[in-house]
Design an enzyme around this catalytic site. Structure first.
Site: not given
Ligand code: MG
Ligand code: NAI
Length: 332
Positions: A121, A167, A200, A224, A228
């Site tokens: 980000y 990761k 993963d 993020d 979700d």
């Molecule tokens: Mg989001």
């Protein structure tokens, strides 16, 4: 008296803010609301997605309530820049199953602690000799800081385990810094269990054994995506609150965006915002009221009568918000 900055934003941001503000006005606590602009509509009006005045109002408040914004093409991200301006480095995203709402398992209750200031980000992307490069920034300081938030939240919530998601097998430099910082901070909390997964595998375990997670700490982009996914396990984005916390400020927002597909119809689920308001009240040390709000939401969901279309009902945003307020005031 609490000073609350309100940033409605765009689309259903405005609709869920109306529900959250209605709830706040019905409480026996005094609030002074100050409206500030941000997002797409703000850009059309002022030529910027995040005016200086908005940051000033946010900084002068005891807490900030944010709806959601529509991304503006060619402009920096509104919420990202607001989080950075306030240095709210920890994004707390609870995931919880509710009785009466379809959930992949009945007993899910975990918290995602997402690092809010670094990772992919950085918004630093460029082209060099035909290669398109996105920079991923990681510092030990930010990794240790977010790990500490995760362990402290684990203690506060009487939970027993923190899971680090990374990761490090592929991003060997940056994600080993994240993982090593996690275990360094973990040594200060010997009573708390630890584990780590590659992202993963974690994405799969969230589906196959979500009830085993207590607190998950991860980098910005993974947080993020996994948050979700988390909301999808327990009934969708309409039920997902979040808080962005730093040393000085608290910025509270639903996990969802401006939902253009349902905006303007007054059918957005207000629970995302009402649970976000509860997180804000917790932050303001009004925990008793926050707990009562959470119970009122749980009861309305359990009854399942006055719920919005995303949960299979036909109530409007405000009808569901009113049902929650009625429940809070002693049931109907
Ligand atoms: Mg989001
Ligand atoms: P979204 O989160 O707005 O919507 C995804 C899906 O969830 C849609 O089907 C929507 O109808 C549903 N949904 C979301 N909130 C709901 C609610 N309260 N009740 C019922 N259903 C709900 O994500 P999308 O569509 O990818 O993005 C739309 C816009 O929002 C984009 O411009 C995006 O960049 C922006 N965005 C802004 C965020 C923020 O302001 N923090 C976060 C995420 C996206």
């Amino acid at each position: 008296m609490y000073e609350i900055a309100i940033i409605e934003g765009d689309g259903i941001g405005k609709e869920v803010i109306a529900a959250g503000k209605y709830l706040l006005e019905e409480l026996d606590i005094d609030f002074n609301f100050k409206y500030a602009e941000a997002g797409y509509d703000c850009f059309l009006k002022n030529g910027t997605v995040l005016p200086e005045e908005t940051i000033k109002i946010a900084k002068e408040s005891d807490a900030i309530l944010f709806g959601a914004v529509t991304s503006t093409p060619g402009q920096p991200s509104t919420i990202l820049n607001l989080r950075q301006a306030l240095n709210v480095y920890a994004n707390l995203r609870p995931v919880k199953s509710f009785a009466g709402v379809e959930s992949i398992k009945p007993d899910i209750d975990f918290l995602i602690v997402r690092e809010n200031t670094e990772g992919l980000y950085s918004e630093t992307e460029y082209e060099k000799e035909g290669k398109f490069i996105a920079e991923r920034h990681i510092t030990k300081e930010a990794c240790e800081r977010i790990a500490r938030v995760a362990f402290e939240e684990c203690k506060k919530k009487n939970k027993s385990k923190v899971t680090c998601v990374h990761k490090a097998n592929i991003m060997k430099l940056t994600d080993n810094v994240f993982k090593d910082s996690f275990y360094k901070v973990a040594s200060e909390y010997p009573e708390i269990e630890t584990e780590d997964y590659y992202v993963d595998a974690a994405a799969m375990y969230l589906i196959t054994k979500p009830e085993t997670f207590d607190v998950i700490v991860t980098t910005n982009l993974f947080g993020d995506i996994l948050s979700d996914e988390g909301t999808g396990l327990v009934g969708g984005l309409g039920l997902a609150p979040s808080g962005n916390i730093g040393e000085e400020y608290g910025l509270f927002e639903p996990v969802h965006g401006s939902a253009p597909d349902i905006a303007g119809q007054n059918i957005a689920n207000p629970c995302s915002m009402i649970l976000t308001v509860a997180m804000m009240l917790d932050y303001l040390n009004e925990s008793e009221t926050a707990d009562k709000i959470k119970i009122a939401v749980e009861n309305v969901l359990k009854k399942g009568k006055i719920v919005t279309p995303d949960l299979g009902g036909s109530a409007s945003t405000m009808e569901m918000a009113e049902a929650i307020v009625d429940e809070l005031k002693g049931g109907i």
